[in-house]
Design a protein around this motif. Structure first.
Motif, PDB file in Angstrom:
ATOM      1  N   ARG A  48       0.893  -1.311   0.144  1.00  0.00           N
ATOM      2  CA  ARG A  48      -0.111  -0.117   0.006  1.00  0.00           C
ATOM      3  C   ARG A  48       0.926   1.205  -0.055  1.00  0.00           C
ATOM      4  O   ARG A  48       1.979   1.367   0.746  1.00  0.00           O
ATOM      5  N   THR A  49       0.382   2.141  -0.585  1.00  0.00           N
ATOM      6  CA  THR A  49       0.933   3.396  -0.862  1.00  0.00           C
ATOM      7  C   THR A  49       0.931   4.111   0.658  1.00  0.00           C
ATOM      8  O   THR A  49      -0.339   4.424   1.048  1.00  0.00           O
ATOM      9  N   HIS A  50       1.868   4.879   1.319  1.00  0.00           N
ATOM     10  CA  HIS A  50       1.589   5.336   2.294  1.00  0.00           C
ATOM     11  C   HIS A  50       0.851   6.872   1.992  1.00  0.00           C
ATOM     12  O   HIS A  50       1.480   7.557   1.183  1.00  0.00           O
ATOM     13  N   ARG A  51      -0.220   7.147   2.783  1.00  0.00           N
ATOM     14  CA  ARG A  51      -0.767   8.279   2.551  1.00  0.00           C
ATOM     15  C   ARG A  51      -0.801   9.188   3.991  1.00  0.00           C
ATOM     16  O   ARG A  51      -1.128   8.531   4.930  1.00  0.00           O
ATOM     17  N   THR A  52      -0.714  10.681   3.841  1.00  0.00           N
ATOM     18  CA  THR A  52      -0.469  11.448   4.843  1.00  0.00           C
ATOM     19  C   THR A  52      -1.974  12.428   4.956  1.00  0.00           C
ATOM     20  O   THR A  52      -2.108  12.756   3.722  1.00  0.00           O
ATOM     21  N   THR A  53      -2.811  12.338   5.903  1.00  0.00           N
ATOM     22  CA  THR A  53      -4.055  13.291   5.650  1.00  0.00           C
ATOM     23  C   THR A  53      -3.963  13.968   6.883  1.00  0.00           C
ATOM     24  O   THR A  53      -3.671  13.705   8.229  1.00  0.00           O
ATOM     25  N   ALA A  54      -4.008  15.358   6.418  1.00  0.00           N
ATOM     26  CA  ALA A  54      -3.720  16.338   7.726  1.00  0.00           C
ATOM     27  C   ALA A  54      -4.688  16.128   8.727  1.00  0.00           C
ATOM     28  O   ALA A  54      -4.606  16.472  10.054  1.00  0.00           O
ATOM     29  N   ASP A  55      -6.020  16.032   8.337  1.00  0.00           N
ATOM     30  CA  ASP A  55      -6.924  16.129   9.320  1.00  0.00           C
ATOM     31  C   ASP A  55      -7.215  14.395   9.755  1.00  0.00           C
ATOM     32  O   ASP A  55      -8.563  14.306  10.142  1.00  0.00           O
ATOM     33  N   ALA A  56      -6.614  13.607   9.519  1.00  0.00           N
ATOM     34  CA  ALA A  56      -6.795  12.115  10.218  1.00  0.00           C
ATOM     35  C   ALA A  56      -6.974  12.091  11.475  1.00  0.00           C
ATOM     36  O   ALA A  56      -6.373  12.902  12.584  1.00  0.00           O
ATOM     37  N   ALA A  57      -7.876  11.183  12.232  1.00  0.00           N
ATOM     38  CA  ALA A  57      -8.186  11.249  13.607  1.00  0.00           C
ATOM     39  C   ALA A  57      -7.199  10.332  14.348  1.00  0.00           C
ATOM     40  O   ALA A  57      -7.483   9.312  13.985  1.00  0.00           O
ATOM     41  N   PRO A  58      -6.591  10.897  15.159  1.00  0.00           N
ATOM     42  CA  PRO A  58      -5.230   9.948  15.773  1.00  0.00           C
ATOM     43  C   PRO A  58      -6.035   9.024  16.564  1.00  0.00           C
ATOM     44  O   PRO A  58      -6.941   9.286  17.332  1.00  0.00           O
ATOM     45  N   GLY A  59      -5.310   7.808  16.754  1.00  0.00           N
ATOM     46  CA  GLY A  59      -5.877   6.789  17.590  1.00  0.00           C
ATOM     47  C   GLY A  59      -6.983   6.087  17.340  1.00  0.00           C
ATOM     48  O   GLY A  59      -7.576   5.265  18.147  1.00  0.00           O
ATOM     49  N   HIS A  60      -7.307   6.352  16.088  1.00  0.00           N
ATOM     50  CA  HIS A  60      -8.792   5.382  15.540  1.00  0.00           C
ATOM     51  C   HIS A  60      -8.198   4.558  14.116  1.00  0.00           C
ATOM     52  O   HIS A  60      -7.484   5.315  13.237  1.00  0.00           O
ATOM     53  N   ASP A  61      -8.830   3.633  14.116  1.00  0.00           N
ATOM     54  CA  ASP A  61      -8.687   2.688  13.149  1.00  0.00           C
ATOM     55  C   ASP A  61     -10.063   2.369  12.439  1.00  0.00           C
ATOM     56  O   ASP A  61     -10.090   1.334  11.902  1.00  0.00           O
TER      57      ASP A  61
END
Length: 270
Positions: A8-21
């Motif tokens: 999988r390509t690593h994706r960075t999302t500035a508004d990702a919710a930390p600690g949740h999967d």
């Protein structure tokens, strides 16, 4: 046929919710069409979270809100109220351009009608999401996926030269090519015979088990829903019931009971 895990390509999302999967999150999602006495309440406050690497089937009587649910969850329609997050990214307030970019790069779609472009080859159809997302088409990736869905050596053919089941296999390969966060499937076996449908569902199940994909599938077929990890039942725009992985017979019985209750309620209100 097992699907092998792709890198999988690593994706960075500035508004990702930390600690949740969570792959999919809907919070108090409502969708209303029209106003006043003629308003249609298609969704009435949907709250749910779906983990990554899961297979969820969504069922319900006609008019229960299944299609609206899928459209709102996939960013194809905007909820009237509430919040939708995909892969940790809040999409509810996104501009149409950003939503289009997200759908192209991070979501996969499988439809009943296949939606392949007849003028393109099988390989070109599979690689189309990469081209639309501005990525360099990876022909090796396309060949790998076509082999995994049982279409090795058929990349140069046109969709019209394939059976319905083979075309749906192409659609699954296309949905997987960008290693999406979520695959949304809308009645993916509705146009297929029983045997071919079972093969297609096994491929979706294999994408979850072998590739870690997340699949959300709307279906009316209990046999299709039996391939999922859980079945959610909608009625009148609300979540009415849920079942963990179980048999088609038990799913059908629950659907029958749900439809009967709805019919009784409609008769009482008449």
């Amino acid at each position: 046929m097992a699907l092998r895990r792709a890198k999988r390509t690593h994706r960075t999302t500035a508004d990702a919710a930390p600690g949740h999967d969570w792959a999919v999150e809907l919070r108090a999602v409502r969708r209303q069409y029209g106003r006043g006495a003629t308003a249609v309440h298609a969704l009435r406050g949907i709250d749910l979270t779906l983990p990554r690497g899961s297979f969820t089937a969504v069922m319900g009587p006609s008019g229960s809100g299944k299609s609206t649910f899928l459209q709102c969850a996939a960013g194809l329609d905007r909820p009237t109220d509430g919040s939708v997050r995909l892969g940790g990214t809040e999409i509810t307030g996104m501009s149409e351009n950003k939503l289009t970019e997200l759908r192209r790069s991070r979501l996969g779609f499988v439809f009943q009608a296949f939606n392949l472009l007849p003028s393109l080859t099988v390989e070109q159809n599979v690689l189309l999401p990469m081209r639309l997302a501005g990525e360099r088409p990876d022909r090796r990736r396309a060949a790998q996926l076509l082999a995994q869905v049982g279409l090795d050596g058929k990349g140069a053919r046109r969709p019209g030269e394939l059976s319905g089941g083979q075309q749906q296999r192409v659609a699954i390969a296309r949905a997987l090519v960008t290693s999406p966060d979520v695959i949304f499937a809308d009645e993916p076996t509705g146009a297929l015979d029983t045997t071919t449908a079972a093969e297609v569902l096994a491929l979706l199940r294999g994408a979850v088990d072998g590739l870690g994909a997340t699949v959300v599938m709307v279906t009316h077929d209990p046999a299709a829903a039996a391939h999922a990890d859980q079945v959610l039942f909608l009625a009148d725009g609300a979540l009415a019931d849920a079942l963990p992985a179980t048999s088609a017979a038990r799913i059908a019985a629950r659907m029958t009971a749900l439809t009967a209750r709805r019919g009784y309620a409609e008769a009482a209100a008449a």
